[in-house]
Scaffold this active site. Structure first.
Site, PDB file in Angstrom:
ATOM      1  N   ARG A 111       0.809  -1.238   0.000  1.00 39.31           N
ATOM      2  CA  ARG A 111       0.000   0.000   0.000  1.00 39.31           C
ATOM      3  C   ARG A 111       0.840   1.285   0.000  1.00 39.31           C
ATOM      4  NH1 ARG A 111      -3.769  -2.852   3.446  1.00 39.31           N
ATOM      5  NH2 ARG A 111      -5.343  -3.715   2.050  1.00 39.31           N
ATOM      6  N   LYS A 128       3.971  11.323 -11.438  1.00 36.67           N
ATOM      7  CA  LYS A 128       3.130  10.491 -12.311  1.00 36.67           C
ATOM      8  C   LYS A 128       3.821   9.140 -12.472  1.00 36.67           C
ATOM      9  CE  LYS A 128       0.590  13.775 -15.149  1.00 36.67           C
ATOM     10  NZ  LYS A 128       0.370  14.309 -16.507  1.00 36.67           N
ATOM     11  N   GLU A 152      11.429  18.038 -24.817  1.00 33.53           N
ATOM     12  CA  GLU A 152      10.678  18.404 -23.602  1.00 33.53           C
ATOM     13  C   GLU A 152      11.247  19.678 -22.971  1.00 33.53           C
ATOM     14  OE1 GLU A 152       7.905  16.944 -22.655  1.00 33.53           O
ATOM     15  OE2 GLU A 152       7.946  14.836 -23.270  1.00 33.53           O
ATOM     16  N   LYS A 164       8.947  22.686 -14.025  1.00 38.49           N
ATOM     17  CA  LYS A 164       8.131  21.511 -13.692  1.00 38.49           C
ATOM     18  C   LYS A 164       7.749  21.548 -12.209  1.00 38.49           C
ATOM     19  CE  LYS A 164       6.432  17.300 -14.434  1.00 38.49           C
ATOM     20  NZ  LYS A 164       6.648  16.083 -15.184  1.00 38.49           N
ATOM     21  N   GLU A 185      -3.210  17.707 -11.844  1.00 41.63           N
ATOM     22  CA  GLU A 185      -3.600  18.130 -13.201  1.00 41.63           C
ATOM     23  C   GLU A 185      -5.070  18.517 -13.332  1.00 41.63           C
ATOM     24  OE1 GLU A 185      -1.451  15.957 -16.282  1.00 41.63           O
ATOM     25  OE2 GLU A 185      -3.160  16.231 -17.595  1.00 41.63           O
ATOM     26  N   ARG A 212      -1.213  22.180 -14.760  1.00 40.92           N
ATOM     27  CA  ARG A 212      -0.315  21.074 -15.137  1.00 40.92           C
ATOM     28  C   ARG A 212      -0.637  20.542 -16.536  1.00 40.92           C
ATOM     29  NH1 ARG A 212       1.994  16.089 -11.366  1.00 40.92           N
ATOM     30  NH2 ARG A 212       3.295  15.194 -13.013  1.00 40.92           N
ATOM     31  N   ASN A 218       1.202  19.222 -21.348  1.00 42.03           N
ATOM     32  CA  ASN A 218       0.830  18.329 -22.444  1.00 42.03           C
ATOM     33  C   ASN A 218       0.901  19.020 -23.805  1.00 42.03           C
ATOM     34  OD1 ASN A 218       0.294  16.173 -20.706  1.00 42.03           O
ATOM     35  ND2 ASN A 218      -1.694  17.066 -20.189  1.00 42.03           N
ATOM     36  N   HIS A 254       1.181  17.013 -26.938  1.00 38.35           N
ATOM     37  CA  HIS A 254       1.007  15.598 -26.585  1.00 38.35           C
ATOM     38  C   HIS A 254      -0.246  14.959 -27.181  1.00 38.35           C
ATOM     39  CE1 HIS A 254       4.374  16.356 -24.006  1.00 38.35           C
ATOM     40  NE2 HIS A 254       4.346  15.147 -23.483  1.00 38.35           N
ATOM     41  N   HIS A 312       0.687  11.559 -28.803  1.00 41.22           N
ATOM     42  CA  HIS A 312       0.189  10.244 -28.375  1.00 41.22           C
ATOM     43  C   HIS A 312      -0.462   9.506 -29.539  1.00 41.22           C
ATOM     44  CE1 HIS A 312       0.166  11.493 -23.861  1.00 41.22           C
ATOM     45  NE2 HIS A 312       1.321  11.054 -24.256  1.00 41.22           N
ATOM     46  N   HIS A 326       9.279   9.059 -27.736  1.00 42.75           N
ATOM     47  CA  HIS A 326       8.275   9.977 -27.208  1.00 42.75           C
ATOM     48  C   HIS A 326       8.652  11.439 -27.486  1.00 42.75           C
ATOM     49  CE1 HIS A 326       5.219  11.694 -24.669  1.00 42.75           C
ATOM     50  NE2 HIS A 326       6.130  12.284 -23.931  1.00 42.75           N
TER      51      HIS A 326
HETATM   52  N1  GLY Z   1       4.778  14.830 -18.216  1.00 41.37           N
HETATM   53  C1  GLY Z   1       3.727  15.686 -17.905  1.00 41.37           C
HETATM   54  C2  GLY Z   1       3.411  15.754 -16.457  1.00 41.37           C
HETATM   55  O1  GLY Z   1       4.164  15.268 -15.640  1.00 41.37           O
HETATM   56  O2  GLY Z   1       2.403  16.291 -16.086  1.00 41.37           O
END
Ligand code: GLY
Length: 370
Positions: free
Chosen positions: A121, A143, A185, A227, A237, A241, A245, A248, A252, A266
């Site tokens: 957990r 993430k 990025e 970041k 997000e 945040r 993207n 993206h 994607h 990517h």
């Molecule tokens: N890679 C985008 C984020 O971490 O929100």
């Protein structure tokens, strides 16, 4: 050495950026260890390069070290690898107070982080990113996750690391192609909301891609600062945040078409997607054609691809692209989400892009209409 803080209250953590940090890894782990043992999760490529020296230095510091290796590549973000890492961690005798170290690129960080989020957990983990992409983006912000046959990153959790240790020396073993993909990025942060950084990147990209330590450190520091501020303001997000993207939604879709087998990285997909997002912004009357040309010209100068025809010489069709974009996890009620630009360095989120304007961008980029 430079240090930044991700300001998340009781879950705040530090990002350490510098040279020679891997040799001192135990110093960065010590504050989080209750027992003198850690489990390192890595991939076959990174293990081949660094396992012997990392084990030696951690053991010399008195730590018992478990080591789990997964195959290098996106395919390791799978249910099977997740189960394998969990079972090997349990076989090593991990307890709730033990720490996992994610030593690798984005794949290892996402997988090891998700194991840390799930096992018993929730365990603490420390990110030690080895690719530029992981150093400037995926290792910061919590993430974590794996892929499903239904799509990328569809199984996951927000689980913040206890620290991020960025050793710029590790980039010396990265291929030029991977370095450039990570640089996409970096460019992204300039295009979102830091025009001064974008100007600096246009002037200094050669030094960064030549791995000049000072320029690399500056590029990584500015990226991690952007970041960290974004994550502190909007961890899960709900708003700001989402600007990360940029490019993206297109990226994607291109990655889904290419099949995640390494032909399209990517970062390369993000580079193409950022050009398309700026083209779309111009078609919506938001920015000038000159701005689009500036972004496209700069990205091309760095050696990154700018067209969805990369890598196969034939771009996916408009219906295929739209199909993937509607399935993106950022879509809501079937409405696709785009990050657009009001001016270079002024990105914003929109769910309000007319299908015919999107189609014009796709066709102009070389996607056949059917
Ligand atoms: N890679 C985008 C984020 O971490 O929100």
């Amino acid at each position: 050495m430079k240090t930044l803080t991700v300001g998340l209250g009781a879950r705040a953590y530090e990002i350490h950026i510098g040279s020679g940090l891997l040799a001192r890894l135990s110093d960065y782990l010590q504050p989080f260890l209750k027992r003198q043992r850690v489990l390192v999760v890595s991939d076959t490529t990174v293990s081949g390069l660094y396992r012997a020296s990392v084990e030696k230095s951690l053991c010399a510091a008195g730590l018992e070290v478990g080591w789990v290796e997964v195959p290098a590549g996106e395919a390791s973000k799978s249910y099977a690898c997740f189960a394998q890492v969990c079972d090997q961690a349990l076989a090593f005798g991990m307890e709730r107070s033990d720490v996992i170290v994610a030593l690798g690129g984005g794949v290892v960080g996402d997988l090891a982080g998700y194991v840390a989020a799930s096992l018993l957990r929730g365990l603490d983990f420390v990110q030690v990113p080895t690719s530029l992409l992981a150093q400037v983006d995926s290792s910061v912000g919590g993430k974590t996750g794996i892929n499903s046959p239904h799509g990328k990153n569809l199984i996951g959790a927000f689980h913040q690391p206890k620290a991020v240790v960025i050793d710029i020396d590790l980039l010396n073993t990265l291929s030029d192609r991977e370095l450039r993909a990570g640089f996409a990025e970096v460019i992204k942060y300039g295009l979102i909301d830091q025009p001064d950084f974008y100007d600096w990147l246009e002037a200094n990209f050669g030094r960064v891609l030549d791995r000049d330590p000072e320029a690399l450190t500056q590029a990584i520091y500015r990226s991690c600062q952007a970041k960290a501020e974004t994550v502190a303001a909007d961890e899960t997000e709900k708003g700001r945040r989402a600007l990360l993207n940029l490019g993206h939604t297109f990226a994607h879709a291109l990655e889904a078409e290419a099949g995640y087998d390494g032909r399209l990285l990517h970062g390369e997909a993000v580079a193409i997607g950022m050009v398309m997002a700026h083209d779309l912004s111009a078609r919506l009357g938001l920015i000038s054609d000159q701005d689009v040309a500036r972004v496209q010209g700069f990205i091309a100068k760095t050696g990154l691809p700018t067209s969805p025809a990369f890598p196969s010489n034939s771009a996916p069709s408009v219906p295929r692209m739209i199909l993937h974009m509607r399935k993106d996890k950022k879509a809501s009620a079937g409405q696709m989400t785009f990050i657009l630009s009001r001016a270079l360095g002024q990105a914003f989120q929109s769910r309000d892009v007319p299908l015919d304007t999107l189609t014009q961008t796709l066709i102009a980029a070389g996607c056949p209409s059917d």
